[in-house]
Design a protein around this motif. Structure first.
Motif, PDB file in Angstrom:
ATOM      1  N   SER C  30       1.019  -1.357   0.007  1.00  0.00           N
ATOM      2  CA  SER C  30      -0.092  -0.058   0.026  1.00  0.00           C
ATOM      3  C   SER C  30       0.779   1.246  -0.097  1.00  0.00           C
ATOM      4  CB  SER C  30      -0.927  -0.030   1.313  1.00  0.00           C
ATOM      5  OG  SER C  30      -0.169   0.205   2.242  1.00  0.00           O
ATOM      6  N   LYS C  31       0.335   2.334  -0.183  1.00  0.00           N
ATOM      7  CA  LYS C  31       0.912   3.473  -0.288  1.00  0.00           C
ATOM      8  C   LYS C  31       1.702   3.973   1.025  1.00  0.00           C
ATOM      9  CE  LYS C  31      -1.467   5.974  -3.774  1.00  0.00           C
ATOM     10  NZ  LYS C  31      -2.129   7.337  -4.115  1.00  0.00           N
ATOM     11  N   THR C  32       0.919   3.719   1.989  1.00  0.00           N
ATOM     12  CA  THR C  32       1.571   3.899   3.544  1.00  0.00           C
ATOM     13  C   THR C  32       2.547   3.175   3.655  1.00  0.00           C
ATOM     14  OG1 THR C  32      -0.864   4.085   4.125  1.00  0.00           O
ATOM     15  CG2 THR C  32       0.662   4.400   5.723  1.00  0.00           C
ATOM     16  N   LEU C  33       2.748   1.869   3.278  1.00  0.00           N
ATOM     17  CA  LEU C  33       3.503   0.762   3.590  1.00  0.00           C
ATOM     18  C   LEU C  33       4.794   1.157   2.945  1.00  0.00           C
ATOM     19  CD1 LEU C  33       3.808  -1.264   5.534  1.00  0.00           C
ATOM     20  CD2 LEU C  33       3.244  -2.808   3.861  1.00  0.00           C
ATOM     21  N   ALA C  34       4.685   1.472   1.459  1.00  0.00           N
ATOM     22  CA  ALA C  34       5.830   1.956   0.661  1.00  0.00           C
ATOM     23  C   ALA C  34       6.640   3.122   1.070  1.00  0.00           C
ATOM     24  CB  ALA C  34       5.277   2.103  -0.750  1.00  0.00           C
ATOM     25  N   GLY C  35       5.587   4.174   1.394  1.00  0.00           N
ATOM     26  CA  GLY C  35       6.472   5.269   2.003  1.00  0.00           C
ATOM     27  C   GLY C  35       6.969   5.018   3.257  1.00  0.00           C
ATOM     28  N   LEU C  36       6.555   4.312   4.331  1.00  0.00           N
ATOM     29  CA  LEU C  36       7.100   3.958   5.461  1.00  0.00           C
ATOM     30  C   LEU C  36       8.416   3.261   5.291  1.00  0.00           C
ATOM     31  CD1 LEU C  36       4.601   2.816   8.037  1.00  0.00           C
ATOM     32  CD2 LEU C  36       6.113   4.753   8.383  1.00  0.00           C
ATOM     33  N   ILE C  37       8.387   2.351   4.494  1.00  0.00           N
ATOM     34  CA  ILE C  37       9.643   1.536   4.205  1.00  0.00           C
ATOM     35  C   ILE C  37      10.747   2.385   3.626  1.00  0.00           C
ATOM     36  CG2 ILE C  37      10.595  -0.548   3.039  1.00  0.00           C
ATOM     37  CD1 ILE C  37       7.954  -1.798   3.236  1.00  0.00           C
ATOM     38  N   GLY C  38      10.264   3.133   2.584  1.00  0.00           N
ATOM     39  CA  GLY C  38      11.240   3.913   1.887  1.00  0.00           C
ATOM     40  C   GLY C  38      11.786   5.034   2.694  1.00  0.00           C
ATOM     41  N   SER C  39      11.108   5.681   3.635  1.00  0.00           N
ATOM     42  CA  SER C  39      11.587   6.647   4.397  1.00  0.00           C
ATOM     43  C   SER C  39      12.344   5.960   5.603  1.00  0.00           C
ATOM     44  CB  SER C  39      10.526   7.588   5.028  1.00  0.00           C
ATOM     45  OG  SER C  39       9.514   7.918   4.055  1.00  0.00           O
ATOM     46  N   GLY C  40      11.707   5.077   6.280  1.00  0.00           N
ATOM     47  CA  GLY C  40      12.264   4.206   7.226  1.00  0.00           C
ATOM     48  C   GLY C  40      13.931   4.000   7.289  1.00  0.00           C
ATOM     49  N   VAL C  41      14.110   3.166   6.112  1.00  0.00           N
ATOM     50  CA  VAL C  41      15.579   2.855   5.914  1.00  0.00           C
ATOM     51  C   VAL C  41      16.272   3.861   5.918  1.00  0.00           C
ATOM     52  CG1 VAL C  41      14.879   0.766   4.669  1.00  0.00           C
ATOM     53  CG2 VAL C  41      15.150   2.552   3.459  1.00  0.00           C
ATOM     54  N   ILE C  42      15.987   4.920   5.279  1.00  0.00           N
ATOM     55  CA  ILE C  42      16.968   6.275   5.149  1.00  0.00           C
ATOM     56  C   ILE C  42      17.025   6.736   6.432  1.00  0.00           C
ATOM     57  CG2 ILE C  42      17.208   8.348   4.088  1.00  0.00           C
ATOM     58  CD1 ILE C  42      17.001   6.245   2.095  1.00  0.00           C
ATOM     59  N   LEU C  43      15.864   6.863   7.188  1.00  0.00           N
ATOM     60  CA  LEU C  43      16.052   7.275   8.666  1.00  0.00           C
ATOM     61  C   LEU C  43      17.006   6.497   9.614  1.00  0.00           C
ATOM     62  CD1 LEU C  43      15.016   9.184  10.938  1.00  0.00           C
ATOM     63  CD2 LEU C  43      13.330   7.567  11.500  1.00  0.00           C
ATOM     64  N   ALA C  44      16.822   5.124   9.416  1.00  0.00           N
ATOM     65  CA  ALA C  44      17.823   4.162  10.112  1.00  0.00           C
ATOM     66  C   ALA C  44      19.372   4.611   9.436  1.00  0.00           C
ATOM     67  CB  ALA C  44      17.497   2.805   9.593  1.00  0.00           C
ATOM     68  N   SER C  45      19.453   4.638   8.335  1.00  0.00           N
ATOM     69  CA  SER C  45      20.835   4.986   7.864  1.00  0.00           C
ATOM     70  C   SER C  45      21.264   6.365   8.236  1.00  0.00           C
ATOM     71  CB  SER C  45      20.815   5.146   6.211  1.00  0.00           C
ATOM     72  OG  SER C  45      20.677   4.060   5.682  1.00  0.00           O
ATOM     73  N   PHE C  46      20.476   7.414   8.450  1.00  0.00           N
ATOM     74  CA  PHE C  46      20.767   8.515   8.946  1.00  0.00           C
ATOM     75  C   PHE C  46      21.245   8.489  10.401  1.00  0.00           C
ATOM     76  CE2 PHE C  46      19.340  12.496  11.200  1.00  0.00           C
ATOM     77  CZ  PHE C  46      20.368  13.415  10.966  1.00  0.00           C
ATOM     78  N   LEU C  47      20.606   7.816  11.231  1.00  0.00           N
ATOM     79  CA  LEU C  47      20.749   7.449  12.616  1.00  0.00           C
ATOM     80  C   LEU C  47      21.964   6.727  12.742  1.00  0.00           C
ATOM     81  CD1 LEU C  47      17.440   6.467  14.091  1.00  0.00           C
ATOM     82  CD2 LEU C  47      18.497   8.643  14.316  1.00  0.00           C
ATOM     83  N   ILE C  48      22.361   5.748  11.868  1.00  0.00           N
ATOM     84  CA  ILE C  48      23.636   5.233  11.901  1.00  0.00           C
ATOM     85  C   ILE C  48      24.791   6.263  11.302  1.00  0.00           C
ATOM     86  CG2 ILE C  48      25.191   3.329  11.171  1.00  0.00           C
ATOM     87  CD1 ILE C  48      22.570   1.921  10.551  1.00  0.00           C
ATOM     88  N   SER C  49      24.543   7.164  10.725  1.00  0.00           N
ATOM     89  CA  SER C  49      25.488   8.069   9.997  1.00  0.00           C
ATOM     90  C   SER C  49      25.909   9.015  10.931  1.00  0.00           C
ATOM     91  CB  SER C  49      24.884   8.963   8.768  1.00  0.00           C
ATOM     92  OG  SER C  49      24.610   8.164   7.865  1.00  0.00           O
ATOM     93  N   VAL C  50      25.024   9.463  11.961  1.00  0.00           N
ATOM     94  CA  VAL C  50      25.119  10.459  12.953  1.00  0.00           C
ATOM     95  C   VAL C  50      26.142   9.730  14.075  1.00  0.00           C
ATOM     96  CG1 VAL C  50      24.270  11.460  14.936  1.00  0.00           C
ATOM     97  CG2 VAL C  50      22.869  11.543  12.876  1.00  0.00           C
ATOM     98  N   TYR C  51      25.620   8.337  14.435  1.00  0.00           N
ATOM     99  CA  TYR C  51      26.638   7.624  15.132  1.00  0.00           C
ATOM    100  C   TYR C  51      28.038   7.617  14.689  1.00  0.00           C
ATOM    101  CZ  TYR C  51      28.455   3.366  17.174  1.00  0.00           C
ATOM    102  OH  TYR C  51      29.117   2.441  18.026  1.00  0.00           O
ATOM    103  N   VAL C  52      28.165   7.406  13.272  1.00  0.00           N
ATOM    104  CA  VAL C  52      29.373   7.227  12.710  1.00  0.00           C
ATOM    105  C   VAL C  52      29.999   8.592  12.776  1.00  0.00           C
ATOM    106  CG1 VAL C  52      30.464   6.874  10.626  1.00  0.00           C
ATOM    107  CG2 VAL C  52      28.835   5.271  11.362  1.00  0.00           C
ATOM    108  N   PHE C  53      29.387   9.683  12.623  1.00  0.00           N
ATOM    109  CA  PHE C  53      29.937  10.938  12.488  1.00  0.00           C
ATOM    110  C   PHE C  53      30.518  11.494  13.859  1.00  0.00           C
ATOM    111  CE2 PHE C  53      29.513  15.457  13.471  1.00  0.00           C
ATOM    112  CZ  PHE C  53      30.086  16.106  12.571  1.00  0.00           C
ATOM    113  N   PHE C  54      29.951  10.951  15.071  1.00  0.00           N
ATOM    114  CA  PHE C  54      30.416  11.178  16.310  1.00  0.00           C
ATOM    115  C   PHE C  54      31.562  10.472  16.610  1.00  0.00           C
ATOM    116  CE2 PHE C  54      26.404  13.337  16.869  1.00  0.00           C
ATOM    117  CZ  PHE C  54      26.779  14.678  17.439  1.00  0.00           C
TER     118      PHE C  54
END
Lengths: 492, 109, 632
Positions: C30-54
């Protein structure tokens, strides 16, 4: 006849040969397809075995040598090295893929069709395996002659002139090579039974004067150049590809063009090193011209088959140029590219065949909007098309990267000019994708349906091979290490 | 008798045969002229064999008979050939009522 | 080496997973799910990137080797990731801005069919994956994989609405122009491989001594050709304005914030090579400056809201190259970062406007939108101030750093640069005033439809606006605050080698203050002038004339390229196909066939069926043989 010495190379040759001969005598037309597919799959398994028992020389046929025409110095000797394994595997892989992809196509007189196909497979195997010049020539013709019949009996309207051209071209080449083989043969040393020998070792140890090598080089090279084909010996190819039945085109373009490249690496380079060193520049220039020339002509083509044919000429040109640079890195690229090119082009043919079957046309100008009707087909095609333009993480990228690096070591300017073909490839491939798959549908394409599951499956197999090879090409390098080492040491 | 007598005779016979083949249009005459040429060759074979016997007689006793055997052989073959040839001519005559070679220049019809 | 950095592989891996899920499951999600997955993985990557950055901030770097991509006797290319200061900064930008744009897209693309929606997100995830590969690669080959990957995604996303042939043409143009640059990149890599036998960053940079000056100049020039393609510089910039055919979030992510900065990343990564090649640096600076000015002049007269932003992007990229060319690597990277914030903001704001206007992109039909869309209006204004270089917004600090370095190198660069900055302020506030100020000029139907966008759109706008305001504060020049330039200190290890070769130009504080004051004042005047003039904009039907017409038509560069490249290529291919191939090569082959045919037909006449002739010929032949035998 062979005693206990049946080895994998023999199986690879004789299984398709016998299976092909049996095909002619099958009573029921319906079972012919199943039988050929079955035999092709068995051959594939034998080939898998050849990859698995890589280090077993007894199975590889190296130790074995059957005296065939003893008093002429010809023997039935076959062996498998890295390059042989790679190309026999390609051959073994392509035939089942071709049979499955064209399973629904109905040929008149299927017995003869499939029988000839299998005979040609046996011939191809023999070409890649034989270590005896006469045997090599024998298989070379065995691979080609069935194809002449296949082209002339099954195919488009203008198939007879196209086949005739193909026949004259390749046969002239073959005969020139035969003259060359006989000349070299007459300069080999004596064996216990005969004055001269056809064996590869004997051929390799012949010492020829540079002046002799110079003209012998061209006798062999023209035979191989026609088969590849290299500019300007290429005009048979688009006609033949266009007119032949798709299954035959796949064999021709996927596997047979490799005969020419193989011939250069296995026979031409070791036999005439002095001439190779002398003429390498000419050959590379011809190949580079061919790359650009064919890419430009591809832009103008309206027939999908002709477009792919010209694109293939451009790709083969790069491989030919890379071989003659004699750079290790380029040869490594050639090895993997020989395999990749076969896979990619067969994928292209399958897609073209599917479109033609549904719409009845191959003209780019008459198609459009296919992606709305067949999205899965489109996705699979786009991956194959991207492999055709050597995008990273597809199989062709690895090969092209290495070949261009080798060419760069040879000459900066040749690389820069040859590199233009990367851009041109993007031009014609994307234009084709856009015109055929994107845009709006027209009456011809509006009735198209999504492809069936077995077509999806076979295309997916190709796409998976493309991506796997593109991401992890290392097995191919490990496989062909020994062949390259032999060539490089012989040129040092 | 010197050998060149025979040679002259053979040349004369052969030339008559050739000219006959060239200028005559009757198939039977042509056929006979061909036989004439064949016999000119036979005559030479016999003559040369005799000559060789005189030269080589001591070394190789069979030298005289070798060529003679061949002549017989050729005569037998020629006879067989004549049989076939005449049969063809008879057949042609039956079909076309002519033995003129120029009239028969279209075998494909 | 730090063990906690071993998770970096997750950063690109997660978007790849997102791509696969959305791509394979597009018919079922569904659109909601696709949007959630699409954004969710990027959010996770972002959080790891923040961790890596520090972790990286503490001075740890990591070179991860996963498997041998190519390992033969002659070449060894590992599938390596290199995480250091430069790449970790880019990771933050890509995943951070990327995440916001994914969120934005969930609302912006709502009108699409579910399966197209999922397709869109899968492409977007694939893009993020490729971009991460580009910046994380430990050698030029992995960088090239990402480099081509982002090009592919750009192609797919520009042509996302594939039924429209113009969009497809724009996509194709982008890909092909990029490919021209890619050829340069590849040749540079081949050159490195031929001379050094390796493409690993650390080995190349450690062995620069083995390269001659000619090699280095050649390699850097070729690398720069690659950069001009991807980063839309003269002469390969024309694809970027056309690329606006794609959905607006795509323009924001790919054609403003991330992909087009790949060229800057590449040069910053190879800074040692460029520092060692002064000739190339001059070329880079001049091309950058020329692009900055050219694009700015074109932007002055564009009426399509996205086109203005596109040319503005080209122009800003030109500034970054100017920075690289004058050796201000930190300044260039700094500008990449601030530009990512404010340009993404502007594009997303423009998207919000287009959304509200029902797809209308022509600014002449807008006006007075501030009443209807207050959040979009405020954030957009902040973005405009940032790009115009008003203190203390982020654009001021980064642009100033580049201009100061340009002045130190050559005052003429600075003068032209300020001229460009002035134009930037002008066209941005022309855009702002025409869109948000004055009276509404569209149809009444459109006016009814006007509304503020939903939260999924305004939320990213607000975050980006905050960043566009404060983002510059990590690089406050020394003259304002001792130790204020924290970015420079952070990136120090990347540019160490270059700093040794080319010492930094110190200039008196007075000069620096003066320069700053002049550029800010110039921009301010342009700003006020444009604001006043275009707030009262009225639709007129008069055609542009004179220089205005040339600018509105983009200096006729597209037409020029058409005339000198596309047309001749077409004629050449037609010539080759119809004349050379058909008549000469194939003609020769067929000619041989025809000659044989003709010859046999002539010789056949001898076979006339007259026996007498045959015999005569035979006899003649025999006579000739006799004569040869007896008399010759």
């Amino acid at each position: 006849m062979f005693g206990n010495d049946i080895t994998i190379p023999h199986l690879l040759i004789f299984f398709p040969l016998v299976a092909g001969l049996i095909t002619f005598f099958i009573k029921k037309d319906a079972s012919v397809k199943a039988w050929s597919l079955f035999s092709a799959i068995i051959t594939l398994f034998i080939s898998f075995a050849s990859l698995y028992y890589r280090n077993n020389t007894a199975l590889s046929g190296l130790a074995f040598n059957y005296e065939w025409l003893k008093y002429m110095g010809a023997s039935f000797s076959v062996s498998l090295d890295g390059m042989g394994r790679l190309l026999t595997f390609l051959t073994a892989l392509c035939f089942p893929v071709i049979f499955i992809a064209t399973f629904k196509t109905l040929y008149k007189n299927p017995k003869a069709f499939y029988g000839l196909m299998l005979l040609s497979q046996a011939g191809l195997m023999g070409v890649f395996l034989s270590t005896d010049a006469l045997l090599f020539y024998f298989f070379w013709e065995l691979a080609l002659i069935p194809v002449y019949f296949l082209c002339s009996r099954w195919g488009g309207e203008k198939r007879i002139p196209a086949t005739f051209k193909f026949f004259i071209y390749t046969f002239t080449g073959s005969l020139l090579m035969l003259i060359g083989i006989i000349y070299v043969y007459l300069h080999t040393g004596a064996t216990p039974y005969s004055d001269h020998s056809f064996s590869m070792q004997a051929f390799h140890s012949v010492s020829l004067m540079p002046s002799q090598q110079n003209w012998l080089f061209w006798l062999f090279f023209i035979a191989f150049a026609v088969k590849m084909p290299v500019f300007p010996f290429h005009t048979w190819q688009p006609d033949t590809y266009e007119q032949s039945a798709t299954a035959v085109t796949m064999v021709l373009s996927g596997v047979m063009v490799k005969m020419g490249l193989f011939g250069v690496i296995r026979w031409l380079l070791p036999l005439f090193p002095a001439a190779v060193a002398r003429f390498d520049n000419i050959v590379i220039v011809l190949s580079v011209i061919g790359m650009i020339y064919a890419s430009m002509i591809a832009i103008k083509q309206d027939d999908l088959k002709r477009l792919v044919a010209y694109s293939s000429i451009a790709h083969i040109g790069l491989m030919c140029a890379a071989i003659f640079t004699l750079q290790q890195i380029a040869l490594e690229g050639v090895m993997i590219q020989m395999f990749s090119h076969g896979i990619n082009i067969i994928g292209m043919w399958i897609v073209i065949d599917l479109i033609e079957k549904q719409t009845g046309t191959r003209k780019i100008s008459q198609l459009g909007g296919v992606s709305q009707k067949a999205p899965v087909l489109t996705i699979l095609l786009v991956v194959i098309a991207l492999a055709n333009i050597a995008l990273p993480l597809t199989n062709a990228f690895v090969g092209e990267l290495l070949m261009f690096s080798g060419l760069f070591k040879f000459s900066f300017w040749y690389t820069a000019i040859a590199g233009l073909s990367i851009i041109l490839a993007a031009v014609y491939t994307l234009a084709m994708v856009q015109k055929v798959f994107y845009g709006t549908t027209n009456p011809l394409t509006a009735t198209m349906n999504e492809i069936s599951w077995n077509e999806k499956m076979i295309l997916s197999v190709i796409v998976i091979i493309i991506l796997m090879t593109g991401v992890y090409p290392q097995p191919f390098f490990n496989l062909t290490k020994d062949t390259i080492a032999t060539i490089i040491t012989s040129f040092k | 008798m010197p050998v060149y007598y025979y040679i002259f005779l053979a040349v004369a016979l052969f030339s008559i045969g050739v000219i006959g083949v060239l200028i005559r249009r009757n198939m039977i005459i042509i056929f006979m002229c061909v036989e004439l040429m064949l016999n000119a060759a036979n005559l030479l074979l016999v003559a040369f064999s005799k000559m060789h016997q005189q030269v080589l007689g001591d070394i190789k006793p069979t030298a005289a008979s070798d060529a003679q055997v061949f002549v017989f052989f050729i005569m037998v073959v020629a006879a067989a050939e004549v049989t076939v040839g005449l049969a063809i001519i008879v057949m042609l005559y039956r079909n076309t009522h002519s033995v003129d070679v120029n009239f028969l220049n279209r075998l494909k019809n | 080496m730090n063990n906690s950095l071993q998770i970096v592989w997750l950063i690109p891996f997660l978007p790849l997973i997102g791509f696969l899920i959305n791509g394979l499951g597009r018919n079922n999600l569904s659109k909601t799910l696709a949007g959630l997955i699409g954004s969710g993985v990027i959010l996770a990557s972002f959080l790891i990137s923040v961790y890596v950055f520090f972790i990286v901030k503490d001075g740890n770097t990591h070179l991860a080797h996963y498997f041998d991509f190519i390992n033969t006797a002659s070449i060894k290319v590992g599938f390596d990731f290199q995480v250091d200061q430069l790449s970790s900064l880019f990771l933050l930008i890509i995943t951070g801005v990327g995440f916001l744009i994914h969120v934005y897209s969930t609302s912006y693309m709502q009108a699409e069919e579910p399966k197209d929606f999922a397709k869109y997100f899968s492409f977007l995830n694939l893009f993020v994956f490729s971009m991460l590969l580009l910046v994380m690669g430990g050698n030029y080959i992995i960088m090239f994989i990402g480099w081509e990957g982002v090009g592919l995604c750009s192609y797919l996303l520009i042509g996302y609405w594939f039924k429209n042939n113009d969009y497809n043409n724009a996509a194709k143009k982008a890909f092909i122009m990029n490919r021209i640059g890619d050829l340069g990149f590849l040749l540079a890599v081949f050159w490195l491989l031929a001379k050094l036998g390796t493409a690993d960053y650390h080995e190349v940079f450690a062995n620069t001594a083995k390269l001659t000056a000619f090699d280095i100049t050649g390699i850097t020039l070729l690398l720069f050709v690659g950069a001009t393609g991807k980063s839309a510089q003269i002469p390969l910039y024309t694809w970027l304005p056309d690329a606006m055919a794609g959905p607006t979030p795509v323009s924001a992510l790919i054609h403003a914030a991330t992909m087009v900065t790949a060229g800057i990343y590449m040069i910053a990564r190879s800074n040692i090579l460029f520092t060692m090649a002064p000739a190339t640096q001059t070329v880079v600076a001049i091309i950058g400056l020329a692009t900055a000015i050219l694009a700015a002049t074109i932007a002055l007269k564009q009426n399509d809201i996205k086109k203005v932003l596109a040319y503005s992007t080209v122009s800003q990229l030109g500034y970054m190259f100017l920075g690289l060319g004058v050796g201000a690597y930190t300044g260039a990277v700094f500008h990449v970062m601030t530009h990512a914030f404010f340009k993404a903001l502007l594009f997303l704001g423009a998207g919000s406007v287009i959304h509200a206007m029902g797809g209308e992109q022509d600014m002449r039909n807008m006006g007075g939108l501030k009443k209807h869309m207050s959040i979009t209006h405020i954030t957009f204004l902040l973005g405009c101030l940032a790009i115009a270089g008003m203190p203390p917004f982020s654009g001021f600090f980064s642009k100033d750093e580049i201009l100061a370095a340009a002045f130190a190198k050559n005052p003429a660069f600075w003068v032209i640069g300020v001229l460009g900055a002035l134009m930037t302020a002008f066209y941005m506030f022309r855009l702002y005033a025409m869109t948000f100020q004055g009276k509404f000029r569209g149809t009444t139907e459109q006016e009814h439809h006007l509304h503020e966008s939903p939260a999924a759109i305004t939320f990213p706008l607000i975050i980006l606006a905050i960043l566009a305001v404060i983002g510059g504060w990590i690089g406050i020049p020394e003259i304002f605050m001792q130790g204020g330039h924290r970015l420079e200190a952070f990136l120090e290890p990347i540019f160490t080698q270059s700093n040794v070769i080319a010492a930094k130009h110190e200039m008196p504080h007075v000069t620096e203050y003066t320069l700053m004051a002049i550029s800010v004042l110039a921009a301010l005047i342009a700003l006020v002038y444009a604001w006043n003039k275009f707030s009262k904009y009225q639709k007129t039907s008069t055609e542009e004339a004179g220089i205005g017409k040339v600018l509105a038509n983009k200096w006729y560069v597209d037409e020029l390229y058409e005339a000198i490249f596309v047309k001749p290529l077409q004629s050449l291919t037609a010539f080759l196909t119809n004349i050379i191939e058909k008549n000469i090569i194939d003609g020769f082959v067929n000619g041989v066939g025809k000659a044989v045919n003709y010859g046999s037909r002539q010789i056949r006449l001898l076979q006339n069926g007259l026996v007498g002739t045959y015999v005569l010929l035979m006899v003649l032949g025999i006579l000739i043989l006799f004569i040869i035998q007896l008399f010759l």
